[in-house]
Design a protein around this motif. Structure first.
Motif, PDB file in Angstrom:
ATOM      1  N   THR A 244      28.849 -28.060 -11.670  1.00 14.94           N
ATOM      2  CA  THR A 244      29.208 -26.788 -12.289  1.00 14.94           C
ATOM      3  C   THR A 244      30.713 -26.682 -12.467  1.00 14.94           C
ATOM      4  N   ASN A 245      31.133 -25.660 -13.221  1.00 11.97           N
ATOM      5  CA  ASN A 245      32.550 -25.396 -13.462  1.00 11.97           C
ATOM      6  C   ASN A 245      33.291 -25.026 -12.191  1.00 11.97           C
ATOM      7  N   ALA A 246      34.610 -25.167 -12.249  1.00  9.99           N
ATOM      8  CA  ALA A 246      35.487 -24.529 -11.277  1.00  9.99           C
ATOM      9  C   ALA A 246      35.836 -23.143 -11.802  1.00  9.99           C
ATOM     10  N   SER A 247      35.880 -22.149 -10.912  1.00  9.65           N
ATOM     11  CA  SER A 247      36.375 -20.829 -11.289  1.00  9.65           C
ATOM     12  C   SER A 247      37.786 -20.661 -10.736  1.00  9.65           C
ATOM     13  N   VAL A 248      38.584 -19.835 -11.416  1.00 13.11           N
ATOM     14  CA  VAL A 248      39.997 -19.673 -11.060  1.00 13.11           C
ATOM     15  C   VAL A 248      40.338 -18.196 -11.048  1.00 13.11           C
ATOM     16  N   ALA A 249      40.857 -17.720  -9.920  1.00 13.04           N
ATOM     17  CA  ALA A 249      41.281 -16.330  -9.807  1.00 13.04           C
ATOM     18  C   ALA A 249      42.612 -16.122 -10.519  1.00 13.04           C
ATOM     19  N   ALA A 250      42.968 -14.867 -10.743  1.00  9.12           N
ATOM     20  CA  ALA A 250      44.220 -14.549 -11.413  1.00  9.12           C
ATOM     21  C   ALA A 250      45.434 -15.027 -10.625  1.00  9.12           C
ATOM     22  N   ASN A 251      45.285 -15.181  -9.301  1.00  9.98           N
ATOM     23  CA  ASN A 251      46.401 -15.646  -8.475  1.00  9.98           C
ATOM     24  C   ASN A 251      46.455 -17.171  -8.374  1.00  9.98           C
ATOM     25  N   GLY A 252      45.598 -17.862  -9.100  1.00  7.82           N
ATOM     26  CA  GLY A 252      45.613 -19.317  -9.105  1.00  7.82           C
ATOM     27  C   GLY A 252      44.762 -19.970  -8.039  1.00  7.82           C
ATOM     28  N   GLN A 253      43.959 -19.203  -7.313  1.00  7.20           N
ATOM     29  CA  GLN A 253      43.086 -19.797  -6.313  1.00  7.20           C
ATOM     30  C   GLN A 253      41.830 -20.336  -6.989  1.00  7.20           C
ATOM     31  N   VAL A 254      41.505 -21.596  -6.716  1.00  5.50           N
ATOM     32  CA  VAL A 254      40.398 -22.291  -7.360  1.00  5.50           C
ATOM     33  C   VAL A 254      39.195 -22.310  -6.424  1.00  5.50           C
ATOM     34  N   PHE A 255      38.007 -22.106  -6.974  1.00  8.76           N
ATOM     35  CA  PHE A 255      36.769 -22.140  -6.196  1.00  8.76           C
ATOM     36  C   PHE A 255      35.768 -23.042  -6.894  1.00  8.76           C
ATOM     37  N   LEU A 256      35.076 -23.863  -6.132  1.00  8.45           N
ATOM     38  CA  LEU A 256      34.001 -24.656  -6.694  1.00  8.45           C
ATOM     39  C   LEU A 256      33.050 -25.095  -5.586  1.00  8.45           C
TER      40      LEU A 256
ATOM     41  N   SER B  94      25.559 -23.647  -8.711  1.00  9.01           N
ATOM     42  CA  SER B  94      26.165 -22.485  -9.354  1.00  9.01           C
ATOM     43  C   SER B  94      27.673 -22.488  -9.176  1.00  9.01           C
ATOM     44  N   THR B  95      28.345 -21.789 -10.080  1.00 11.25           N
ATOM     45  CA  THR B  95      29.790 -21.577  -9.990  1.00 11.25           C
ATOM     46  C   THR B  95      30.065 -20.264  -9.279  1.00 11.25           C
ATOM     47  N   PRO B  96      30.968 -20.238  -8.295  1.00 12.53           N
ATOM     48  CA  PRO B  96      31.350 -18.960  -7.687  1.00 12.53           C
ATOM     49  C   PRO B  96      31.979 -18.036  -8.730  1.00 12.53           C
ATOM     50  N   VAL B  97      31.676 -16.755  -8.648  1.00 11.44           N
ATOM     51  CA  VAL B  97      32.271 -15.744  -9.515  1.00 11.44           C
ATOM     52  C   VAL B  97      33.308 -14.985  -8.706  1.00 11.44           C
ATOM     53  N   VAL B  98      34.492 -14.765  -9.275  1.00 12.95           N
ATOM     54  CA  VAL B  98      35.587 -14.128  -8.543  1.00 12.95           C
ATOM     55  C   VAL B  98      36.011 -12.851  -9.251  1.00 12.95           C
ATOM     56  N   ASP B  99      36.277 -11.780  -8.471  1.00 10.11           N
ATOM     57  CA  ASP B  99      36.700 -10.519  -9.075  1.00 10.11           C
ATOM     58  C   ASP B  99      38.222 -10.369  -9.009  1.00 10.11           C
ATOM     59  N   ALA B 100      38.733  -9.227  -9.448  1.00 10.56           N
ATOM     60  CA  ALA B 100      40.176  -9.026  -9.543  1.00 10.56           C
ATOM     61  C   ALA B 100      40.854  -8.984  -8.186  1.00 10.56           C
ATOM     62  N   ALA B 101      40.091  -8.747  -7.110  1.00 11.56           N
ATOM     63  CA  ALA B 101      40.653  -8.743  -5.760  1.00 11.56           C
ATOM     64  C   ALA B 101      40.451 -10.080  -5.063  1.00 11.56           C
ATOM     65  N   THR B 102      40.016 -11.101  -5.802  1.00 11.21           N
ATOM     66  CA  THR B 102      39.787 -12.459  -5.307  1.00 11.21           C
ATOM     67  C   THR B 102      38.693 -12.504  -4.259  1.00 11.21           C
ATOM     68  N   ASN B 103      37.723 -11.590  -4.359  1.00 11.44           N
ATOM     69  CA  ASN B 103      36.467 -11.747  -3.632  1.00 11.44           C
ATOM     70  C   ASN B 103      35.563 -12.635  -4.481  1.00 11.44           C
ATOM     71  N   ILE B 104      34.815 -13.521  -3.844  1.00 11.65           N
ATOM     72  CA  ILE B 104      33.917 -14.383  -4.604  1.00 11.65           C
ATOM     73  C   ILE B 104      32.471 -14.089  -4.235  1.00 11.65           C
ATOM     74  N   TYR B 105      31.583 -14.461  -5.175  1.00 12.70           N
ATOM     75  CA  TYR B 105      30.157 -14.194  -5.051  1.00 12.70           C
ATOM     76  C   TYR B 105      29.431 -15.478  -5.398  1.00 12.70           C
ATOM     77  N   ILE B 106      28.589 -15.972  -4.474  1.00 14.02           N
ATOM     78  CA  ILE B 106      27.902 -17.236  -4.655  1.00 14.02           C
ATOM     79  C   ILE B 106      26.533 -17.168  -3.987  1.00 14.02           C
TER      80      ILE B 106
ATOM     81  N   GLU C 110      39.077 -13.738  -0.117  1.00 14.51           N
ATOM     82  CA  GLU C 110      39.916 -14.860  -0.549  1.00 14.51           C
ATOM     83  C   GLU C 110      40.283 -15.796   0.592  1.00 14.51           C
ATOM     84  N   ARG C 111      40.078 -15.387   1.845  1.00 12.65           N
ATOM     85  CA  ARG C 111      40.357 -16.245   3.006  1.00 12.65           C
ATOM     86  C   ARG C 111      39.095 -16.939   3.511  1.00 12.65           C
ATOM     87  N   GLY C 112      37.978 -16.756   2.809  1.00 17.21           N
ATOM     88  CA  GLY C 112      36.745 -17.421   3.188  1.00 17.21           C
ATOM     89  C   GLY C 112      35.920 -16.695   4.215  1.00 17.21           C
ATOM     90  N   GLN C 113      36.245 -15.423   4.495  1.00 14.30           N
ATOM     91  CA  GLN C 113      35.474 -14.636   5.460  1.00 14.30           C
ATOM     92  C   GLN C 113      34.294 -13.963   4.758  1.00 14.30           C
TER      93      GLN C 113
END
Length: 435
Positions: A73-85, A118-130, A141-144
């Motif tokens: 799947t794709n990598a997702s990228v937050a507005a702050n440059g944090q990459v999730f995959l 699946s690709t993680p989905v990230v919101d404007a506060a860099t919370n991800i959903y997977i 954004e810290r993985g908690q």
């Protein structure tokens, strides 16, 4: 023949134009994906595979990193440059986060193996959903872990609705809409494949939450819903592929999330007219009036989003392995394949017009368009290698070509970072970043 599934529901309650995003509940734009970066599987709510960033026409290789397992799947990228995959690993982490500038690992964790589809989905506060087997989870954004909500099946990559909720479909066909802050369901679950009745349930084994996941990449019958839905934020309509039990091929289906005080999922239409069924996930035009998708017989289709009636088809010449890139101006660039070419067509209402074609290139990736008429995709380099191609989206002209060191096979997605970085993970499990 198209099977109409018209809803007799009353007119839909107007969906708010503002989207709540992040922990603080601050108002965002009408699309959480407008925060910057590449926050979802296909960049935005309509699954356009485009970015508003003005893309660079001259890139340099920055870094690469082996992920430890296949990355389908794709990598997702937050507005702050944090990459999730995610990755399909036998042990160790399968959900990972990196910093885009350096490739430094921010954090990683292991959840169910189904997360790799699946690709993680990230919101404007860099919370991800997977999602993984039997649940949708959210991490900060810290993985908690923020919350984890049980569902039936394994969620495909999610989308945000126009009123700021999280919508997703599991591979078993269960549709859910959750509050992104709490994980609570805001509408009753909708099962595309009805579960066993109370009387049947005593004699029927529960369907495993990971059933059919191995068939999702190819879109096979064992994975009823293989792709990410594309959603119209203005009216709540979302479109996706669905392989009904015992059907000869998958259908293209549209449903609606109503929002309002009594939010529900309602049926809209379904069509089985595409030869061989749809290949890859669909996307929507910028005005929400047209659905674009490829079939398994090598055609690109335009379908009326209101009725499900086909408007035109265009013979691409190969079954594309992915969702096309569709600009706001109606320029459509299909994904690649084993015999994939690079070409662009424009929607002319009742037909598609070929804009340009590069028969000299073998496209082995999924293209991404950016502002400034610049596009990117992965092509064959030499006998077996891969290279990232930078091209002019209006002419197809090569602007730059950068080898991906050691890369082979196929890449399943091209993502654009907030400062124009280009990311592509190879299917065999390595992330490449150019800038």
């Amino acid at each position: 023949m198209r099977r109409a599934l018209r809803s007799s529901a009353a007119a839909l309650t107007a969906i708010s134009a503002l989207l709540l995003a992040g922990c603080g509940g601050d108002s965002g734009t009408a699309d959480v994906f407008g925060a910057g970066g590449w926050p979802g599987m296909h960049a935005d709510a309509r699954s356009s595979n485009t970015s508003p960033v003005t893309g660079s026409r001259s890139l340099d290789f920055q870094w690469s990193r082996p992920i430890g397992g296949p990355t389908p799947t794709n990598a997702s990228v937050a507005a702050n440059g944090q990459v999730f995959l995610t990755a399909r690993t036998d042990e160790g982490c399968n959900l990972l986060s990196f910093q885009i500038d350096t490739g430094r690992k921010r954090w990683c964790t292991r959840i169910g193996p189904g997360a790799a589809t699946s690709t993680p989905v990230v919101d404007a506060a860099t919370n991800i959903y997977i999602g993984d087997e039997g649940a949708m989870s959210s991490f900060n954004e810290r993985g908690q872990l923020r919350w984890r909500t049980p569902v039936s099946g394994t969620p495909r990559s999610a989308q945000f609705t126009g009123d700021g909720n999280l919508l997703f479909i599991t591979q078993l066909g269960q549709i859910n809409v959750l509050d992104p802050q709490t994980g609570f369901k805001v509408a009753p679950s909708y099962d595309l494949i009805p579960p066993a009745s109370y009387t049947q349930g005593a004699n029927v084994e529960p369907v495993p939450n990971d059933q059919g996941l191995d068939g999702c990449l190819a879109g096979g019958q064992q994975c009823p819903v293989a792709n990410t839905p594309a959603i119209d934020l203005d009216n709540g309509r979302f479109v996706f592929t669905f392989w009904r039990p015992f059907a000869p091929q998958a259908d293209l289906v549209a449903m609606r999330y109503t929002g309002g005080d009594d939010p529900r999922i309602v049926e809209d239409w379904s069509t089985g007219t595409l030869p061989g069924g749809p290949a890859g996930g669909p996307n929507l035009s910028a005005d929400g009036k047209t659905v674009y998708t490829n079939d398994n017989a090598g055609h690109l289709w335009a379908v009326d989003a209101e009725t499900g009636e086909p408007r035109w088809s265009y013979d691409v010449g190969y079954p594309a392995l992915g969702t096309p890139s569709t600009s706001a101006g109606g320029l459509i660039i299909p994904a690649g394949a084993e015999k994939g070419r690079l070409l662009a067509v424009r929607d002319r209402g009742d037909h598609a017009e070929l804009v340009w074609e590069r028969a000299d290139l073998l496209q082995l990736g999924v293209p991404a368009q950016t502002a400034g008429t610049t596009g990117y995709t992965v092509v064959r380099d030499g006998d077996a290698g891969l290279a990232l191609l930078t091209f002019d989206t209006e002419t197809g002209e090569t602007l730059d070509q950068d080898p991906l060191p050691g890369a082979t096979g196929f890449t399943v997605g091209t993502s654009i970072g907030p400062d124009g970085e280009v990311l592509t993970p190879t299917l065999i499990g390595e992330l490449f970043v150019l800038k």
